[in-house]
Write an enzyme that holds these catalytic residues in place. Structure first.
Site: not given
Ligand SMILES: *Cc1c(COP(=O)(O)O)cnc(C)c1O
Length: 400
Positions: A45, A97, A169, A194
């Site tokens: 961890r 998001y 982000d 992503k």
């Molecule tokens: C998908 C997404 C998230 C969240 O990520 P997870 O891996 O699904 O928890 C945060 N910000 C953006 C812009 C996203 O497309």
């Protein structure tokens, strides 16, 4: 050295065995030589060699110093919000998001964090919203699903002058197209689910910063709260990152072709893609991004929800699914999927109209993607022809 070469060079060869692929250290604990004497690892961890390698690679790729890998993008976002205290304020981009919106408003507001939402495509909106309690500015650029662009360096200057942190982000652009830290941001987060992972096979999140004390706090939360990325999942993200530049290049080429095709289609109303000259933030996108990314949204003429529903159900290559950033093309209908829980007026005010369709453009051949879309348009056109007075009464649409 080119970025892609530098990235591949930054992935270390295993010192112990010479393994070219990063080893997966699938272990919970590490044997100690004497109490407290170890080789830098004591419990997975706290630290794990496979995760540590990913954290080093992504920190370098984002031009930061410290990276931290989490079990999801939302866990990464959560760790950043934990930098704040009771009474502190966040100014966040209004088309944030959905999961981040839920985290901010339904979890952190109950702990006394105040959130204000503004349209971040105009930096003055952020400036005007700042108070002495503002500690964090939160932007996404491009945004989801209408691909608005925020000027990162202008907002970084505002943040600095007002003693706030700027967190970007960077999920939609990925570090292959945009490095927010280089543009003045303090912190970058990713849903590595992503583009970083790139193959729709892992849920993961990343935080990167160049500030040692923020980095130490994030690492503290990572260990103290425990939402760490597992060794195998860390390896999957490393493996995805190896082809990031190659994939993103193809995503961008395809997305530009698809966006231009859509812009000229008689059944399309608006196309949202920062690579189009018609996009209101095209110039800023051109300045701060190397290319325009792989997500394209569009709406249909007359904005009919049912026709959009038929469209997204009648593509073959584009699979109907949430998420984005993978090699396979996906299609989604936000009004019925990601944005369904938002009241219609609020959703439409945020630019997510009834017929808005979002495409995550994959790395297939562009011609095949266009044929697939053309077939769906022809199907939708046939429904229009069959249905009398369609645009006077959407309820009369019949689908056989
Ligand atoms: C998908 C997404 C998230 C969240 O990520 P997870 O891996 O699904 O928890 C945060 N910000 C953006 C812009 C996203 O497309």
């Amino acid at each position: 050295m080119s970025n892609a070469t530098q990235l591949l060079q930054s992935i270390p060869v295993d010192e112990l065995t010479g393994a070219l692929s990063v080893p997966i250290y699938q272990t919970s604990t590490f044997v100690q030589e004497a109490p407290g004497v170890n080789k830098g690892y004591d419990y997975s961890r706290t630290n794990n060699p496979t995760r540590a390698t990913l954290e080093k690679i992504i920190a370098e790729l984002e031009n930061g110093k410290i990276g931290a890998a989490f079990a999801s993008g939302l866990a990464a976002i959560d760790a950043v919000v934990k930098l704040l205290k009771y009474g502190d304020e966040i100014i966040a981009v209004d088309d944030i998001y959905g999961g981040a919106y839920r985290l901010f408003t339904q979890v952190y507001e109950q702990y006394g964090i105040v959130i204000k939402f503004v349209d971040a495509s105009k930096p003055e909106n952020i400036f005007n919203a700042i108070s002495e309690k503002t500690k964090l500015i939160w932007i996404e650029t491009p945004t989801n699903p209408t691909l608005k662009i925020a000027d990162i360096s202008a907002i970084a200057k505002i943040a600095r002058a007002n003693g706030c942190l700027l967190c970007v982000d960077n999920t939609f652009a990925s570090p292959a197209l945009q490095q927010p830290i280089t543009l003045g941001a303090d912190i970058v987060v990713h849903s590595a689910t992503k583009y970083l992972g790139g193959h729709s096979d892992v849920i993961a999140g990343i935080v990167v910063t160049k500030d040692e004390s923020i980095g130490a706090r994030i690492k503290f939360f990572q260990n103290a709260c425990g939402a760490v990325l597992a060794p195998l999942d860390s390896w999957l993200v490393i493996r995805g990152i190896e082809t990031l530049f190659l994939r993103v290049k193809q995503h961008c080429i395809n997305a530009q072709i698809v966006a231009e095709y859509l812009e000229n289609h008689p059944l399309v109303d608006k196309v949202f893609y920062p690579g189009l000259k018609s996009h209101p933030n095209h110039n800023i996108a051109k300045q701060q991004q190397k290319n325009f990314g792989g997500v394209v949204s569009f709406s249909l003429k007359n904005d009919c929800l049912k026709l959009a529903e038929q469209f997204v159900s009648n593509t073959k290559i584009f699979k109907l699914a949430e998420s984005l950033g993978g090699v396979k093309s996906l299609i989604s209908h936000p009004a019925n999927m990601t944005h369904k829980s938002i009241p219609a007026e609020k959703r439409i005010a945020a630019g997510v109209s009834d017929s808005l369709i979002r495409l995550s453009i994959g790395i297939e051949e562009a011609d095949d993607l266009i044929n697939d879309l053309e077939n769906a348009f022809e199907y939708v056109q046939s429904i229009i022809w069959k249905t009398e007075n369609l645009y006077h009464d959407y309820a009369t649409i019949k689908v056989e």
